[in-house]
Design a protein around this motif. Structure first.
Motif, short mmCIF file in Angstrom:
data_model
loop_
_atom_site.label_atom_id
_atom_site.label_comp_id
_atom_site.label_asym_id
_atom_site.label_seq_id
_atom_site.Cartn_x
_atom_site.Cartn_y
_atom_site.Cartn_z
N ASP A 115 -6.05 2.14 1.06
CA ASP A 115 -7.41 1.89 2.20
C ASP A 115 -6.44 1.99 3.83
O ASP A 115 -6.46 1.18 4.31
CB ASP A 115 -8.33 0.74 1.77
CG ASP A 115 -8.65 0.53 0.53
OD1 ASP A 115 -9.03 1.94 0.46
OD2 ASP A 115 -9.56 -0.73 0.29
N GLY A 116 -5.61 2.88 4.08
CA GLY A 116 -4.93 2.82 5.06
C GLY A 116 -3.03 1.94 4.53
O GLY A 116 -2.72 2.10 5.83
N ALA A 117 -3.19 1.09 4.31
CA ALA A 117 -1.91 0.30 4.22
C ALA A 117 -1.22 0.69 3.19
O ALA A 117 -1.58 0.88 2.01
CB ALA A 117 -2.96 -0.85 3.33
N PRO A 118 0.01 0.61 2.66
CA PRO A 118 1.53 1.10 2.82
C PRO A 118 1.65 0.17 1.52
O PRO A 118 1.29 -0.75 1.37
CB PRO A 118 2.99 1.15 3.23
CG PRO A 118 2.40 0.37 4.22
CD PRO A 118 0.75 0.19 4.82
N VAL A 119 1.81 0.61 0.29
CA VAL A 119 2.11 0.23 -0.85
C VAL A 119 3.12 0.61 -1.21
O VAL A 119 3.57 1.88 -2.16
CB VAL A 119 0.76 -0.17 -1.99
CG1 VAL A 119 1.13 -1.26 -3.35
CG2 VAL A 119 -0.41 -0.57 -1.47
N LEU A 120 4.23 -0.56 -2.18
CA LEU A 120 4.87 0.42 -3.16
C LEU A 120 5.09 0.22 -3.83
O LEU A 120 4.71 -1.18 -4.60
CB LEU A 120 6.76 0.08 -1.98
CG LEU A 120 7.52 0.06 -3.46
CD1 LEU A 120 8.56 1.12 -3.39
CD2 LEU A 120 9.10 -1.25 -2.98
#
Length: 169
Positions: A65-70
Motif C-alpha cells: 500500500d505504498g509503504a516499504p516492507v522488508l
C-alpha cells in the motif's frame, strides 16, 4: 570460487559505512567477509561462502500500500506475495523497484543488509531462517557478507516471525 578465495576480516571495516555504523551502535562484532566478485544473488553468495543456499538471508523490499516492507527470506525459497499481503493486512503488495529500495534502505539491490537502513520499516522474517545455527546476510554491498545466528539477526532487524514462503506444490 572456493572458500579460500574469500578475504575474511575480524572487523566491520569492509562493510558499507552505514552498515558498519549500525554494527557499532548494536555492539555487534561480526566477521564481515569481502569477495573479489559481486555476490548479488543468493546462489552466488552461497557458492562464495561454501554454505547451503538456505543459509543465505535475502533482504527483500516490498511495497505494501505504498509503504516499504522488508522481508527476510532464506536463499532457497521464494516469497509468497499473497501471504505477505495477508500478514500485513494490506490491499496491494508488490516487489519494490530499485529507486524505492535505495530510498528506503540506503543500499542498492544485491547488497541490502537485514538492518542498518536509512529509514525504519516493518520487517517480516520467514520462520525458515531458524532452521540453521548460522545464516549469512549482505553487509551493505554486493561484495560483502556477515554471519550471525538467525534469532539475533531477526531481533536486530526488529522482525516479526511469519510464514511467507511459497509453498512447494
Amino acid at each position: 570460487m572456493s572458500t579460500s578465495d574469500m578475504t575474511p576480516t575480524t572487523t566491520s571495516s569492509d562493510a558499507h559505512p552505514r552498515f558498519a555504523e549500525a554494527l557499532r551502535e548494536l555492539g555487534l562484532d561480526v566477521g564481515v567477509r569481502r569477495f573479489p566478485d559481486a555476490t548479488r544473488t543468493a546462489a552466488e553468495a552461497a557458492a562464495a561462502i561454501g554454505c547451503e543456499l538456505s543459509q543465505i538471508v535475502k533482504s527483500l523490499i516490498f511495497e505494501a500500500d505504498g509503504a516499504p516492507v522488508l522481508v527476510l527470506m532464506d536463499g532457497s525459497s521464494r516469497v509468497d506475495v499473497e501471504r505477505v499481503r495477508a500478514e500485513l493486512g494490506a490491499g496491494k503488495v508488490k516487489r519494490a523497484g530499485a529507486d524505492l529500495v535505495r530510498e528506503a534502505t540506503g543500499y542498492a539491490i544485491g547488497g541490502v543488509p537485514p538492518f542498518g537502513h536509512r529509514t525504519k520499516s516493518r520487517v517480516l522474517a520467514d520462520r525458515g531462517l531458524l532452521d540453521h545455527a548460522v545464516v549469512w546476510a549482505a553487509a551493505g554491498t554486493p561484495h560483502t557478507v556477515f554471519p550471525l545466528d538467525p534469532k539475533s539477526l531477526i531481533a536486530h532487524a526488529g522482525g516479526t516471525l511469519v510464514d511467507v514462503r511459497e509453498r512447494i506444490a
